[in-house]
Design a protein around this motif. Structure first.
Motif, PDB file in Angstrom:
ATOM      1  N   TYR A  62       0.829  -1.211   0.000  1.00 56.78           N
ATOM      2  CA  TYR A  62       0.000   0.000   0.000  1.00 56.78           C
ATOM      3  C   TYR A  62       0.861   1.257   0.000  1.00 56.78           C
ATOM      4  N   SER A  63       1.964   1.219   0.720  1.00 59.92           N
ATOM      5  CA  SER A  63       2.830   2.402   0.730  1.00 59.92           C
ATOM      6  C   SER A  63       3.491   2.595  -0.640  1.00 59.92           C
ATOM      7  N   THR A  64       3.776   1.498  -1.325  1.00 58.69           N
ATOM      8  CA  THR A  64       4.335   1.607  -2.674  1.00 58.69           C
ATOM      9  C   THR A  64       3.337   2.272  -3.609  1.00 58.69           C
ATOM     10  N   LEU A  65       2.095   1.830  -3.556  1.00 61.19           N
ATOM     11  CA  LEU A  65       1.059   2.454  -4.392  1.00 61.19           C
ATOM     12  C   LEU A  65       0.868   3.925  -4.021  1.00 61.19           C
ATOM     13  N   THR A  66       0.922   4.216  -2.728  1.00 60.28           N
ATOM     14  CA  THR A  66       0.744   5.593  -2.257  1.00 60.28           C
ATOM     15  C   THR A  66       1.839   6.508  -2.773  1.00 60.28           C
ATOM     16  N   ILE A  67       3.083   6.057  -2.711  1.00 59.48           N
ATOM     17  CA  ILE A  67       4.168   6.936  -3.138  1.00 59.48           C
ATOM     18  C   ILE A  67       4.177   7.105  -4.660  1.00 59.48           C
ATOM     19  N   ILE A  68       3.731   6.086  -5.390  1.00 60.51           N
ATOM     20  CA  ILE A  68       3.630   6.228  -6.848  1.00 60.51           C
ATOM     21  C   ILE A  68       2.565   7.265  -7.198  1.00 60.51           C
ATOM     22  N   VAL A  69       1.416   7.187  -6.536  1.00 65.73           N
ATOM     23  CA  VAL A  69       0.355   8.167  -6.785  1.00 65.73           C
ATOM     24  C   VAL A  69       0.827   9.568  -6.384  1.00 65.73           C
ATOM     25  N   SER A  70       1.588   9.666  -5.294  1.00 67.86           N
ATOM     26  CA  SER A  70       2.083  10.979  -4.859  1.00 67.86           C
ATOM     27  C   SER A  70       3.049  11.574  -5.877  1.00 67.86           C
ATOM     28  N   SER A  71       3.819  10.734  -6.550  1.00 65.78           N
ATOM     29  CA  SER A  71       4.705  11.245  -7.591  1.00 65.78           C
ATOM     30  C   SER A  71       3.901  11.773  -8.768  1.00 65.78           C
TER      31      SER A  71
END
Length: 194
Positions: A62-71
């Motif tokens: 989930y944190s991986t998906l979150t940081i990708i969306v934040s980029s």
């Protein structure tokens, strides 16, 4: 007229120096994580521990998906800054900061899951400690990244000149994208060594 030209030249030199310092910092961070990766590989190859031997928490996905969306949101905010759409830039910057905080919370949640499984920073399988080292150091950089994003947001809210706004966004975007790529590397590295 001469003073204006000199001030513009000084401003340009200052911006070049700041961007150079950012790239030096990125290279330093890359080298640090490369050294940690090498240390982990050498340590586990010695036969003392045979890898992490633990299933990584779902929170890391989930944190991986979150940081990708934040980029993505930050990239869109940078685009908005370049065309002078300040309202959209502010909204996307706030969204990126919130996603950065969500990433932070998810990392802490992952540590909670690990400790509930008996995986502590200090334990009999030192290779498990590398999970905390990798993610903890990355999380420190995320905190710095959030501060950089907040600085860009505050500058935008104060109505700094367009050139300064775009420059701040450029630096913030480069740094945040690096943190995104770094997290993806860390996550894949940990997955391959579990």
């Amino acid at each position: 007229m001469g003073n204006i030209a000199m001030n513009l030249e000084d401003l340009e030199q200052s911006r070049k120096a700041k961007k150079f310092n950012l790239w030096l910092g990125i290279i330093g961070m890359f080298m640090m994580f490369a050294a940690l990766s090498s240390g982990f590989i050498v340590y586990t190859a010695s036969g003392v521990d045979k890898g992490i031997k633990t299933i990584l928490p779902q929170a890391f996905i989930y944190s991986t998906l979150t940081i990708i969306v934040s980029s993505i949101t930050l990239h869109l905010a940078y685009g908005a800054a370049k065309v002078g759409n300040i309202g959209r830039q502010k909204l996307l910057l706030v969204t990126t900061v919130v996603l950065g905080i969500v990433f932070f919370v998810l990392q802490v949640e992952a540590w909670t899951v690990l400790t509930s499984k008996g995986v502590y920073f200090i334990n009999n399988n030192a290779s498990q400690s590398f999970i905390y080292i990798f993610t903890g150091l990355h999380l420190l950089h995320i905190v710095v990244g959030i501060i950089v994003l907040l600085r860009a947001l505050i500058g935008t809210m104060r109505g700094i000149p367009q050139g300064d706004n775009v420059f701040r966004m450029d630096l913030a975007t480069v740094f945040w994208h690096f943190l995104d790529l770094l997290w993806i590397y860390i996550y894949v590295f940990l997955l391959l060594n579990q």
